[in-house]
Each structure stands twice: as structure tokens, then as C-alpha cells.
Design a protein around this motif. Structure first.
Motif, PDB file in Angstrom:
ATOM      1  N   GLY A 121      45.724  81.935  79.211  1.00  0.00           N
ATOM      2  CA  GLY A 121      47.091  81.445  79.256  1.00  0.00           C
ATOM      3  C   GLY A 121      48.070  82.580  79.073  1.00  0.00           C
ATOM      4  O   GLY A 121      47.768  83.574  78.404  1.00  0.00           O
ATOM      5  N   HIS A 122      49.237  82.435  79.673  1.00  0.00           N
ATOM      6  CA  HIS A 122      50.304  83.426  79.484  1.00  0.00           C
ATOM      7  C   HIS A 122      51.531  82.740  78.931  1.00  0.00           C
ATOM      8  O   HIS A 122      51.916  81.662  79.387  1.00  0.00           O
ATOM      9  N   SER A 123      52.145  83.357  77.912  1.00  0.00           N
ATOM     10  CA  SER A 123      53.408  82.882  77.360  1.00  0.00           C
ATOM     11  C   SER A 123      53.285  81.438  76.873  1.00  0.00           C
ATOM     12  O   SER A 123      52.386  81.100  76.116  1.00  0.00           O
ATOM     13  N   MET A 124      54.140  80.548  77.350  1.00  0.00           N
ATOM     14  CA  MET A 124      54.085  79.150  76.923  1.00  0.00           C
ATOM     15  C   MET A 124      52.810  78.457  77.396  1.00  0.00           C
ATOM     16  O   MET A 124      52.396  77.435  76.844  1.00  0.00           O
ATOM     17  N   GLY A 125      52.170  79.046  78.393  1.00  0.00           N
ATOM     18  CA  GLY A 125      50.896  78.512  78.848  1.00  0.00           C
ATOM     19  C   GLY A 125      49.805  78.632  77.803  1.00  0.00           C
ATOM     20  O   GLY A 125      48.834  77.872  77.823  1.00  0.00           O
ATOM     21  N   VAL A 126      49.965  79.570  76.869  1.00  0.00           N
ATOM     22  CA  VAL A 126      48.980  79.732  75.787  1.00  0.00           C
ATOM     23  C   VAL A 126      49.002  78.505  74.879  1.00  0.00           C
ATOM     24  O   VAL A 126      47.970  77.891  74.598  1.00  0.00           O
ATOM     25  N   THR A 127      50.208  78.148  74.417  1.00  0.00           N
ATOM     26  CA  THR A 127      50.323  77.012  73.503  1.00  0.00           C
ATOM     27  C   THR A 127      50.091  75.686  74.219  1.00  0.00           C
ATOM     28  O   THR A 127      49.555  74.743  73.625  1.00  0.00           O
ATOM     29  N   LEU A 128      50.457  75.619  75.479  1.00  0.00           N
ATOM     30  CA  LEU A 128      50.220  74.391  76.237  1.00  0.00           C
ATOM     31  C   LEU A 128      48.723  74.164  76.423  1.00  0.00           C
ATOM     32  O   LEU A 128      48.226  73.033  76.262  1.00  0.00           O
ATOM     33  N   ALA A 129      47.985  75.220  76.743  1.00  0.00           N
ATOM     34  CA  ALA A 129      46.534  75.101  76.887  1.00  0.00           C
ATOM     35  C   ALA A 129      45.886  74.774  75.545  1.00  0.00           C
ATOM     36  O   ALA A 129      44.986  73.934  75.469  1.00  0.00           O
ATOM     37  N   ALA A 130      46.352  75.428  74.480  1.00  0.00           N
ATOM     38  CA  ALA A 130      45.797  75.170  73.146  1.00  0.00           C
ATOM     39  C   ALA A 130      46.020  73.716  72.744  1.00  0.00           C
ATOM     40  O   ALA A 130      45.134  73.070  72.166  1.00  0.00           O
ATOM     41  N   GLN A 131      47.201  73.195  73.060  1.00  0.00           N
ATOM     42  CA  GLN A 131      47.514  71.799  72.730  1.00  0.00           C
ATOM     43  C   GLN A 131      46.566  70.843  73.449  1.00  0.00           C
ATOM     44  O   GLN A 131      46.074  69.872  72.863  1.00  0.00           O
ATOM     45  N   GLN A 132      46.288  71.119  74.719  1.00  0.00           N
ATOM     46  CA  GLN A 132      45.422  70.219  75.486  1.00  0.00           C
ATOM     47  C   GLN A 132      43.977  70.286  75.003  1.00  0.00           C
ATOM     48  O   GLN A 132      43.282  69.266  74.960  1.00  0.00           O
ATOM     49  N   ILE A 133      43.509  71.461  74.637  1.00  0.00           N
ATOM     50  CA  ILE A 133      42.161  71.567  74.075  1.00  0.00           C
ATOM     51  C   ILE A 133      42.059  70.717  72.819  1.00  0.00           C
ATOM     52  O   ILE A 133      41.084  69.977  72.609  1.00  0.00           O
ATOM     53  N   TYR A 134      43.087  70.822  71.974  1.00  0.00           N
ATOM     54  CA  TYR A 134      43.100  70.055  70.730  1.00  0.00           C
ATOM     55  C   TYR A 134      43.157  68.556  71.013  1.00  0.00           C
ATOM     56  O   TYR A 134      42.373  67.775  70.451  1.00  0.00           O
ATOM     57  N   LYS A 135      44.056  68.140  71.890  1.00  0.00           N
ATOM     58  CA  LYS A 135      44.205  66.713  72.190  1.00  0.00           C
ATOM     59  C   LYS A 135      42.953  66.126  72.818  1.00  0.00           C
ATOM     60  O   LYS A 135      42.590  64.974  72.545  1.00  0.00           O
ATOM     61  N   LEU A 136      42.310  66.903  73.674  1.00  0.00           N
ATOM     62  CA  LEU A 136      41.106  66.422  74.357  1.00  0.00           C
ATOM     63  C   LEU A 136      39.863  66.540  73.484  1.00  0.00           C
ATOM     64  O   LEU A 136      38.823  65.964  73.796  1.00  0.00           O
ATOM     65  N   GLY A 137      39.968  67.296  72.401  1.00  0.00           N
ATOM     66  CA  GLY A 137      38.801  67.509  71.540  1.00  0.00           C
ATOM     67  C   GLY A 137      37.700  68.264  72.259  1.00  0.00           C
ATOM     68  O   GLY A 137      36.507  67.974  72.071  1.00  0.00           O
ATOM     69  N   MET A 138      38.072  69.261  73.082  1.00  0.00           N
ATOM     70  CA  MET A 138      37.101  69.929  73.936  1.00  0.00           C
ATOM     71  C   MET A 138      36.935  71.405  73.618  1.00  0.00           C
ATOM     72  O   MET A 138      36.546  72.187  74.484  1.00  0.00           O
TER      73      MET A 138
END
Length: 229
Positions: free
Chosen positions: A100-117
Motif C-alpha cells: 500500500g502507498h500513503s492512505m492505501g496503507v491504512t485502507l488495506a490495513a483496515q480491510q485486513i482487520y475487518k475481514l479477519g484475514m
């Protein structure tokens, strides 16, 4: 017998080749108002290493004309979530890598957390992210009043950042950062509570370059790809 041994050897060679070709699918999540084309250098490097289009996922998210309108909620989430799910479902290894780059880092991290993956992610690489918030956004709830800095945004201590802090992101975690980053370090310091904001929790290593915010994405492509090998 000689023909049989030859056939066995050929089959073994084919099996080895097929195994070698099986690698993690890669998800590349761009930053605020950017587009998948911002990853062109990384994509070219992946292809130089043998990856094909079907192994590379580049979700396109967010407004391209209003940076302050984008956050980590609703329509911004959907393309990233779908890309991660599809990449995992189509992975021959059962794992994926995420850069991920920039805001894409936190957006990807959020989705990993939400999906439990997190257990499905082999390597997570954060490039020029603001994982600990942007001081230019202020400290929540005394933050700048726009979406990017709000409840689901990048103000220091925002509910969004607090929800993902400390959560697992993958088997291996790396950050790529700079002290010349004009976004993360725009207030004159890159540190949030004593830690560079681009650094990720539980990371295996961090790498520093003398590059700007966007150069960290376009000019570190060799390092990015090497980290997921």
C-alpha cells in the motif's frame, strides 16, 4: 524402460515448473486521489520477475478530484475489500501479498482487520503511510474538519486509526519511509508520539530513503518487490 524413465523425468520437470510458478497474488493499493497507474513501476518489476496480470490486483478507489472527501468508510472500502477477497480466493498458495502507498496503507490495513484475514497475508508492505496519523490533520477530536482528517480519517488518535492499531497485518510486515516526505512530515516532524508515522506496529523491518512522498512509491519498486519474494 528407457522411454518410461524419460517420461517420468519429464513429468517431474513439469511438476517442478508448475510448483515454481505458484506464488502469492499481489494487491497494490494506491493512495488518496491516485490511480492504479501510479503502480506502473512496481507492476513492471513484478512482470520482470515473472508475474502475470492475473496475479496482480490494483483496486481503484476514491475521488480523484477531492482529496479531503476521501476517508476509510463506505465507497472507498469496497474496491479494496473486493480486490483482497478475489486475490485470496484465486491464490494458488492460499496467501496474498499487499503493498500500500500513503492512505492505501491504512485502507488495506483496515480491510485486513475487518475481514479477519491477517493469516491469509504473507507479506504486508506499507509505503509512505500515515499509520499513526497526520499531524497536519490535528489530534482527534480537535481535528481538521474534513473527511480525510475525521472520524474515519487520519487525524492522530482517530477512531479509525485506533481500531486497527496493533492488529495483525500479515506474517511479515515492512515499512518504507522518508524524512523528506512532504505529506507525512508536512508539519516539520515525521514523528507521532516519538515514532515515525509511516512505521507499522509489529514490523519486521523498516527502510528509509531520501525521497518525497510520491517518490517513495515510484522509485522504491525494486525494494517493494524484493520484500514479497
Amino acid at each position: 524402460m528407457k522411454r518410461l524413465l524419460t517420461m517420468i523425468a519429464l513429468c517431474a520437470g513439469m511438476s517442478t515448473t508448475a510448483f515454481a510458478a505458484c506464488r502469492d497474488n499481489v494487491v497494490l493499493v494506491h493512495g488518496n486521489t491516485a490511480s492504479p497507474s501510479s503502480w506502473n513501476n512496481t507492476i513492471n518489476e513484478l512482470k520482470r520477475k515473472g508475474y502475470v496480470d492475473s496475479e496482480i490486483f490494483t483496486p481503484d478507489w476514491g475521488s480523484k478530484s477531492c482529496a479531503s472527501c476521501n476517508d476509510h468508510n463506505g465507497s472507498e472500502e469496497t474496491p479494496v475489500r473486493n480486490a483482497i477477497l478475489t486475490a485470496i480466493n484465486q491464490s494458488c498458495t492460499g496467501k496474498i501479498d499487499i503493498i500500500g502507498h500513503s492512505m492505501g496503507v491504512t485502507l488495506a490495513a483496515q480491510q485486513i482487520y475487518k475481514l479477519g484475514m491477517a493469516s491469509d497475508v504473507d507479506t504486508f508492505v506499507g509505503v509512505a503511510g500515515a499509520a499513526r496519523g497526520l499531524l497536519s490533520c490535528g489530534v482527534y477530536p480537535y481535528n481538521v474538519w474534513n473527511s480525510t482528517c475525521g472520524y474515519y480519517g487520519l487525524s492522530v488518535g482517530s477512531p479509525l486509526l485506533n481500531s486497527i492499531y496493533g492488529e495483525a497485518l500479515g506474517d511479515k510486515v515492512y515499512s518504507i519511509k522518508s524524512y523528506s516526505d512532504q505529506i507525512v512530515c508536512s508539519t516539520g516532524t515525521c514523528y507521532v508520539y516519538g515514532i515515525h508515522s509511516s512505521r507499522l506496529w509489529n514490523e519486521n523491518a523498516t527502510y528509509t530513503y531520501v525521497l518525497g512522498h510520491f517518490g517513495l512509491q515510484t522509485d522504491t519498486y525494486v525494494k517493494q518487490v524484493s520484500l514479497i519474494q
